[in-house]
Design an enzyme around this catalytic site. Structure first.
Site, PDB file in Angstrom:
ATOM      1  N   HIS A  78       0.943  -1.069   0.059  1.00 57.66           N
ATOM      2  CA  HIS A  78      -0.033  -0.020  -0.015  1.00 57.66           C
ATOM      3  C   HIS A  78       0.664   1.256  -0.057  1.00 57.66           C
ATOM      4  O   HIS A  78       0.171   2.256  -0.295  1.00 57.66           O
ATOM      5  CB  HIS A  78      -0.796   0.119   1.150  1.00 57.66           C
ATOM      6  CG  HIS A  78      -1.880  -1.067   1.289  1.00 57.66           C
ATOM      7  ND1 HIS A  78      -2.664  -1.018   0.382  1.00 57.66           N
ATOM      8  CD2 HIS A  78      -2.430  -1.857   2.316  1.00 57.66           C
ATOM      9  CE1 HIS A  78      -3.705  -2.170   0.585  1.00 57.66           C
ATOM     10  NE2 HIS A  78      -3.471  -2.618   1.806  1.00 57.66           N
ATOM     11  N   CYS A 100       4.118  -1.166  -3.810  1.00 55.98           N
ATOM     12  CA  CYS A 100       3.887  -1.596  -4.942  1.00 55.98           C
ATOM     13  C   CYS A 100       4.210  -0.658  -5.964  1.00 55.98           C
ATOM     14  O   CYS A 100       3.987   0.622  -5.901  1.00 55.98           O
ATOM     15  CB  CYS A 100       2.523  -2.111  -5.037  1.00 55.98           C
ATOM     16  SG  CYS A 100       2.116  -2.495  -6.869  1.00 55.98           S
ATOM     17  N   HIS A 128      -7.733   4.132   4.566  1.00 56.05           N
ATOM     18  CA  HIS A 128      -7.082   3.367   3.979  1.00 56.05           C
ATOM     19  C   HIS A 128      -5.561   3.349   4.131  1.00 56.05           C
ATOM     20  O   HIS A 128      -5.267   4.693   3.771  1.00 56.05           O
ATOM     21  CB  HIS A 128      -7.681   2.968   2.811  1.00 56.05           C
ATOM     22  CG  HIS A 128      -7.345   1.536   1.898  1.00 56.05           C
ATOM     23  ND1 HIS A 128      -5.871   1.689   1.488  1.00 56.05           N
ATOM     24  CD2 HIS A 128      -7.660   0.372   1.835  1.00 56.05           C
ATOM     25  CE1 HIS A 128      -5.714   0.388   0.966  1.00 56.05           C
ATOM     26  NE2 HIS A 128      -6.665  -0.334   1.218  1.00 56.05           N
ATOM     27  N   GLU A 130      -3.321   2.767   1.751  1.00 55.65           N
ATOM     28  CA  GLU A 130      -2.830   3.490   0.537  1.00 55.65           C
ATOM     29  C   GLU A 130      -3.229   4.979   0.673  1.00 55.65           C
ATOM     30  O   GLU A 130      -2.305   6.186  -0.109  1.00 55.65           O
ATOM     31  CB  GLU A 130      -3.502   2.747  -0.534  1.00 55.65           C
ATOM     32  CG  GLU A 130      -2.981   3.325  -1.850  1.00 55.65           C
ATOM     33  CD  GLU A 130      -3.546   2.896  -2.975  1.00 55.65           C
ATOM     34  OE1 GLU A 130      -4.157   1.570  -3.224  1.00 55.65           O
ATOM     35  OE2 GLU A 130      -4.078   3.736  -3.996  1.00 55.65           O
ATOM     36  N   THR A 166      -5.968   2.883  -6.014  1.00 60.65           N
ATOM     37  CA  THR A 166      -5.634   2.042  -7.160  1.00 60.65           C
ATOM     38  C   THR A 166      -6.872   0.783  -7.217  1.00 60.65           C
ATOM     39  O   THR A 166      -7.026   0.180  -8.211  1.00 60.65           O
ATOM     40  CB  THR A 166      -4.261   1.319  -6.963  1.00 60.65           C
ATOM     41  OG1 THR A 166      -4.176   0.717  -5.698  1.00 60.65           O
ATOM     42  CG2 THR A 166      -3.219   2.334  -7.097  1.00 60.65           C
ATOM     43  N   CYS A 194      -5.735   0.128 -10.538  1.00 58.37           N
ATOM     44  CA  CYS A 194      -4.744  -0.812 -10.984  1.00 58.37           C
ATOM     45  C   CYS A 194      -5.623  -1.647 -11.917  1.00 58.37           C
ATOM     46  O   CYS A 194      -6.453  -2.107 -11.514  1.00 58.37           O
ATOM     47  CB  CYS A 194      -4.395  -1.408  -9.772  1.00 58.37           C
ATOM     48  SG  CYS A 194      -3.343  -2.926 -10.186  1.00 58.37           S
ATOM     49  N   SER A 223     -10.127  -3.772   0.237  1.00 59.67           N
ATOM     50  CA  SER A 223     -10.979  -2.987  -0.730  1.00 59.67           C
ATOM     51  C   SER A 223     -11.437  -3.510  -2.078  1.00 59.67           C
ATOM     52  O   SER A 223     -12.504  -3.546  -2.464  1.00 59.67           O
ATOM     53  CB  SER A 223     -10.152  -1.543  -0.910  1.00 59.67           C
ATOM     54  OG  SER A 223     -10.455  -0.769   0.009  1.00 59.67           O
ATOM     55  N   ASN A 224     -10.449  -4.162  -2.596  1.00 62.10           N
ATOM     56  CA  ASN A 224     -10.640  -4.834  -3.828  1.00 62.10           C
ATOM     57  C   ASN A 224     -11.390  -6.026  -3.684  1.00 62.10           C
ATOM     58  O   ASN A 224     -12.073  -6.225  -4.848  1.00 62.10           O
ATOM     59  CB  ASN A 224      -9.300  -5.147  -4.816  1.00 62.10           C
ATOM     60  CG  ASN A 224      -8.846  -6.338  -4.120  1.00 62.10           C
ATOM     61  OD1 ASN A 224      -8.822  -7.472  -4.738  1.00 62.10           O
ATOM     62  ND2 ASN A 224      -7.737  -6.387  -3.290  1.00 62.10           N
ATOM     63  N   SER A 266      -5.700 -10.026  -2.668  1.00 61.71           N
ATOM     64  CA  SER A 266      -5.140 -10.454  -1.439  1.00 61.71           C
ATOM     65  C   SER A 266      -5.406 -11.640  -0.925  1.00 61.71           C
ATOM     66  O   SER A 266      -5.111 -12.056   0.343  1.00 61.71           O
ATOM     67  CB  SER A 266      -5.481  -9.355  -0.402  1.00 61.71           C
ATOM     68  OG  SER A 266      -6.684  -8.938  -0.637  1.00 61.71           O
TER      69      SER A 266
HETATM   70  S1  SF4 Z   1      -3.813  -4.095  -6.637  1.00 57.85           S
HETATM   71 FE1  SF4 Z   1      -2.408  -3.331  -8.110  1.00 57.85          FE
HETATM   72  S2  SF4 Z   1      -1.451  -1.672  -7.013  1.00 57.85           S
HETATM   73 FE2  SF4 Z   1      -2.548  -2.842  -5.482  1.00 57.85          FE
HETATM   74  S3  SF4 Z   1      -0.666  -3.936  -4.844  1.00 57.85           S
HETATM   75 FE3  SF4 Z   1      -1.862  -5.245  -6.391  1.00 57.85          FE
HETATM   76  S4  SF4 Z   1      -0.434  -4.605  -8.086  1.00 57.85           S
HETATM   77 FE4  SF4 Z   1       0.022  -3.173  -6.621  1.00 57.85          FE
END
Ligand code: SF4
Length: 282
Positions: A78, A100, A128, A130, A166, A194, A223-224, A266
């Site tokens: 992050h 990253c 967060h 990041e 991202t 990202c 989050s993702n 993750s």
């Molecule tokens: S989701 Fe994208 S920005 Fe986040 S750690 Fe993975 S590669 Fe890097």
């Protein structure tokens, strides 16, 4: 009664390269030194954090950093705000920087915008890691917001540069950008989402339609994970969000169901394999 579930794991799910890089770095040092400090959870997945803690990873918070001296501290994918680097220098802490490259590039872009006196808005989640790192590039001057509703009561500049955390949803980012332009703001928009996340949308949409049920495996703080779970649910409403294999019960399924397993950037593959073994035992 045997459920006879037919279970498949999405081969494109699992760690992105940013997370792989951070975990590889941590494991190399753990093997050599036997312990390593990490600023915040190395990845938003409790099960993976638990595995690494057992190998000697010591998770610390920002409040602990000033009390540490002459140690190695890992910076996770992050990224961090400049203040962290300053404290490390003062305390002779060696930072093992696993930020990253995608996040670092975004930090640099935001810093350049700030240096050029642009007003900055960041679409991201308050608190967060990041986002804290991104806002830190602007001396805390950038406005962070999570939704259009939140901006309503705020005094925002007529002209600004818009960035995104991202891992936000691209659809929501563009909807926000368009709404701001419609409202008359002069917006220089940068889609800084990202592609490791957004490129998964199509793959997941194609994957989840092949199954009666989907088990989406992700940490609750990811989050993702939230974004990708919604992508799955939109194409297959029978999608369950699961963080721990223990949350799965047989009554979620019917006999002979085809079940797909997928996850966030993750989510470790070993955890999805564990989920598969649980399902196959029903
Ligand atoms: S989701 Fe994208 S920005 Fe986040 S750690 Fe993975 S590669 Fe890097």
């Amino acid at each position: 009664m045997a459920y006879n579930l037919k279970v498949s794991i999405d081969k494109d799910s699992g760690f992105c390269f940013g997370v792989v890089y951070a975990i590889d770095m941590a494991e190399d040092i753990l093997e050599e030194d036997g312990y390593l400090y990490c600023l915040g959870d190395i990845v938003h997945n409790d099960e993976e954090v638990k595995r690494l803690k057992e190998k000697g990873l010591r998770i610390i918070g920002h409040e602990d950093l000033p009390n540490l001296k002459n140690e190695k501290v890992l910076i996770r994918a992050h990224g961090e705000a400049p203040e962290t680097y300053k404290i490390a220098l003062e305390n002779n802490i060696s930072l093992i920087d696993a930020s990253c490259p995608v996040v670092l590039k975004l930090q640099n872009r935001i810093k350049s915008s700030h240096d050029e006196d642009e007003k900055i808005l960041i679409y991201g989640k308050h608190g967060h890691a990041e986002v804290i790192g991104l806002q830190g590039q602007t001396n805390q001057e950038a406005i962070v917001f999570q939704s259009m509703e939140e901006l309503q009561g705020m005094d925002i500049p007529e002209k600004f540069t818009l960035y995104s955390q991202t891992t936000k949803s691209t659809d929501q980012f563009y909807a926000i950008k368009n709404e701001l332009i419609e409202k008359g703001y002069d917006v220089k928009a940068n889609d800084t989402i990202c592609r490791q996340v957004s490129n998964r949308y199509n793959d997941l949409e194609n994957f989840v339609v092949n199954f009666e049920k989907i088990v989406f495996v992700s940490g609750k703080k990811s989050s993702n994970g939230k974004v990708l779970y919604e992508v799955c649910r939109a194409s297959n409403p029978n999608t369950f969000f699961v963080s721990d294999p223990k949350e799965i019960t047989a009554d979620m399924f019917s006999v002979n169901d085809r079940v797909g397993i997928c996850g966030a950037t993750s989510t470790p593959m070993w955890l999805m394999e564990e989920v598969k073994a649980v399902l196959e035992a029903f």
